[in-house]
Scaffold this motif. Structure first.
Motif, short mmCIF file in Angstrom:
data_model
loop_
_atom_site.label_atom_id
_atom_site.label_comp_id
_atom_site.label_asym_id
_atom_site.label_seq_id
_atom_site.Cartn_x
_atom_site.Cartn_y
_atom_site.Cartn_z
N LYS A 250 2.24 -16.35 16.37
CA LYS A 250 2.61 -15.20 15.54
C LYS A 250 1.77 -13.97 15.89
O LYS A 250 2.29 -12.88 16.10
CB LYS A 250 2.42 -15.53 14.05
N SER A 251 0.44 -14.18 15.94
CA SER A 251 -0.43 -13.06 16.28
C SER A 251 -0.12 -12.53 17.67
O SER A 251 -0.16 -11.33 17.90
CB SER A 251 -1.89 -13.48 16.21
N THR A 252 0.18 -13.45 18.57
CA THR A 252 0.51 -13.05 19.93
C THR A 252 1.72 -12.12 19.93
O THR A 252 1.70 -11.05 20.55
CB THR A 252 0.80 -14.29 20.79
N MET B 102 1.12 -5.99 10.15
CA MET B 102 0.08 -6.60 9.33
C MET B 102 -0.08 -8.06 9.74
O MET B 102 0.86 -8.84 9.66
CB MET B 102 0.43 -6.49 7.85
N ASP B 103 -1.29 -8.41 10.19
CA ASP B 103 -1.56 -9.78 10.61
C ASP B 103 -2.31 -10.50 9.48
O ASP B 103 -3.50 -10.31 9.31
CB ASP B 103 -2.40 -9.79 11.90
N GLU B 104 -1.60 -11.29 8.74
CA GLU B 104 -2.18 -11.98 7.58
C GLU B 104 -3.10 -11.06 6.79
O GLU B 104 -4.29 -11.34 6.65
CB GLU B 104 -2.95 -13.22 8.03
N PRO B 105 -2.54 -9.98 6.26
CA PRO B 105 -3.40 -8.96 5.64
C PRO B 105 -4.15 -9.48 4.42
O PRO B 105 -5.21 -8.97 4.09
CB PRO B 105 -2.42 -7.85 5.26
MG LIG Z 1 -2.87 -15.36 13.98
#
Ligand SMILES: [Mg+2]
Ligand SMILES: Nc1ncnc2c1ncn2[C@@H]1O[C@H](COP(=O)(O)OP(=O)(O)OP(=O)(O)O)[C@@H](O)[C@H]1O
Lengths: 267, 301
Positions: A48-50, A163-166
């Motif tokens: 996901k982050s990628t 937003m990455d796991e904000p």
């Molecule tokens: Mg991640």
């Protein structure tokens, strides 16, 4: 035919470490409309982050392209502002300074000094942090830091807010509070948002669509769920809402029934 | 506990609402108790910090006095140190020309040398540290060399620098420079390498230029490390200058000690040692305090 606002086209990602090469993402195709709030959910390590960082320009995809308003995305920029998981405020700057560093850079040529100051304050007010503007990051709570991170991103007037796991590092109450703030801001400004989350309720509550990813390696989009709930949404009323329960069950089913064990392609 | 019992007596009166009558008393009295108590608490706190070292120093002096009082003792006892070195202690500002100057002038001269040599080391060290920290290749190439060079004792550099500069003063400065630069370089480069990826990502998203990244991200993020290096460096320069001055001669606290030894003024040496220790301690605190302010409280004090 209208051009899609944001388009992922055949995104694939491989990481090489020496001789080892792992395919993290494969065949990602996704179109996001302007003003849409899209959540990305999937098990840890699926990529996901990628994917978010490829959209943010911090990573280059191995194959495929991301198009924003028809233009290829190939470097980071303020039109795709990112709210990082661990807030990543600069500890030597005040709350005000952390927003101002972005505003001064992005609007240095187009806004006067006074306009920039007002714009910083406006964004701090949006996340209810104006009163703490002279504090340093270590002097405010985790939730407040995350608010400042959101203000910094919003202040860049991004085309897409990433937003990455904000809210990943926050306690449940603060988290709920910030979710409400984000919904309110989204209703007011109509941003296009792409958010990563681990939290099924958060995904269903905030999103117009929930993008569910299969397990890695070679993760791809498994299913996309439309959340037909009318806005504004209120968490208390939704607790007993049938449609909410159905969406929630669908995501849970995807995550824990169908994609619980990492699927390995028979080699 | 007089303050506390008074407060107990006062509080019921304050709790009874007397309309428009005792506003003054109510607002004035309650702070009185915390103030008294706080003063007492602070006094106890200060005593807790100050007393132990005072006691230890007192006992040490006593033991020293006892050990060195018997006839034939090689070192003077504290009382004799004070009486012998009385002139040196009470008048730090005398100047009889030549190298016959008071403690103040000797120390100022040494501090001046440290100031110059250390400033050069700080500027060059931070610049090199940043450069090296930015490049993995430079780090790999230079780090082993630095790790070896930094262990060379200060005085070992002196003959070489005398050969190079042919004058004692620049040689002394060079010795300070070369002694204190290594920890500054090494700490700065480690600091640059340890800048969290998050900060770089933030810089990338708002598209800071190379120069802006350097000023607004790299330098401030490295400040705590830089000051760790500066603190070690200033301590080393103070060590180095005293030793170097013994060899190069002239005014300076280092040669003062050597000169005192040659004229058998043991008491002067002991007083000078105390001064050197105190100045070294103050230098360290000075750098630490500057670092504390510059890094907005991130660097340890
Ligand atoms: Mg991640
Ligand atoms: N720079 C990299 N080099 C090599 N492998 C990487 C790199 N970055 C990520 N990976 C790998 O890619 C996979 C996906 O990582 P990613 O961080 O995108 O997962 P994620 O879905 O965000 O997980 P989480 O929910 O835990 O944050 C992981 O297996 C990870 O080990």
């Amino acid at each position: 035919m209208t051009q899609p606002y944001l388009k992922f086209e055949q995104i694939g990602m491989r990481f090489r470490r020496g001789q080892m090469s792992t395919e993290v993402l494969r065949d990602i195709d996704l179109i996001i409309n302007k003003g849409e709030f899209v959540s990305l959910i999937g098990h840890s390590g699926c990529g996901k982050s990628t994917l978010l960082n490829i959209l943010g320009g911090l990573l280059q995809s191995t194959t495929g392209e991301v198009f924003l308003e028809g233009k290829v995305v190939d470097e980071p920029g303020p039109d795709r502002a990112i709210v990082f998981q661990n807030h990543s405020l600069l500890p030597w700057l005040t709350v005000y300074g952390n927003v101002a560093i972005a505003v001064d850079k992005v609007f240095g040529k187009t806004k006067s000094k006074e306009e920039r100051h007002d714009w910083v304050m406006h964004n701090l007010e949006l996340v209810q942090m104006a009163q703490a503007k002279d504090k340093r990051p270590h002097e405010v709570s985790g939730g407040m830091k995350q608010r400042v991170g959101i203000a910094r991103a919003l202040a860049m007037q991004p085309k897409v807010l990433l937003m990455d796991e904000p809210f990943g590092a926050l306690d449940a109450l603060t988290r709920a509070h910030l979710q409400d703030s984000v919904m309110e801001i989204h209703a007011r400004l109509g941003n296009t948002v792409m958010m990563i989350t681990h939290d099924v309720d958060e995904a269903v509550l905030l999103s117009d669509r929930v993008v569910m990813m299969t397990n890695g390696p070679s993760a791809t989009i498994g299913e996309i769920l439309e959340i037909g709930l009318p806005r504004p949404r209120r968490r208390l009323e939704l607790a007993t809402d049938a449609e909410y329960a159905r969406c929630r069950a669908a995501v849970l089913e995807f995550l824990y029934a169908r994609h619980r064990v990492p699927v390995r392609a028979a080699a | 506990m007089p303050a506390a019992s008074k407060a107990v007596a006062v509080s019921p009166a304050a709790a009874v609402p007397v309309p428009g009558a005792t506003a003054e008393i109510v607002t004035f009295r309650p702070p009185l108790r915390p103030v008294l108590e706080r003063v007492g608490e602070m006094a106890r706190h200060v005593a807790g910090i100050v007393l132990p070292p005072l006691i230890v120093i007192g006992l040490s002096l006593l033991v020293w006095q006892l050990l060195c009082s018997e006839p034939g003792a090689r070192l003077p006892p504290p009382t004799k140190v004070v009486s012998d070195a009385w002139d040196f202690i009470v008048d730090p500002f005398y100047d009889n020309g030549g190298i016959d100057k008071g403690a103040f002038w000797q120390i100022t001269k040494s501090l001046g040398r440290v100031g110059i040599g250390f400033s050069f080391a700080a500027v060059v060290g931070v610049a090199l540290g940043v450069l090296i920290g930015q490049s993995t290749w430079a780090m790999r190439g230079l780090d082993p060399i630095f790790q070896v060079l930094r262990t060379v004792p200060p005085l070992a550099w002196l003959p070489l620098s005398l050969a190079g500069f042919r004058h004692s003063d620049p040689s002394a400065l060079f010795v300070i420079f070369i002694t204190s630069i290594w920890p500054i370089i090494i700490n700065t480069s480690v600091g640059v390498r340890n800048i969290p990826q998050d900060y770089r990502n933030v810089a990338a998203v708002i598209r800071l230029s190379w120069w802006e990244v350097f000023w607004k991200i790299t330098l401030p993020a490295t400040v705590p490390y830089i000051f760790t290096g500066l603190r070690i460096g200033v301590g080393l320069s103070w060590l180095a200058i005293v030793a170097a001055e013994m060899l190069i001669g002239g005014v300076g606290i280092g040669f003062f000690i050597w000169d005192a030894w040659n004229s058998s003024r043991i008491s002067d040496i002991i007083v000078a040692l105390a001064y050197i220790g105190i100045v070294g301690f103050l230098l360290d605190k000075l750098i630490a305090t500057i670092g504390h302010f510059v890094s907005h409280g991130v660097a340890a004090q």
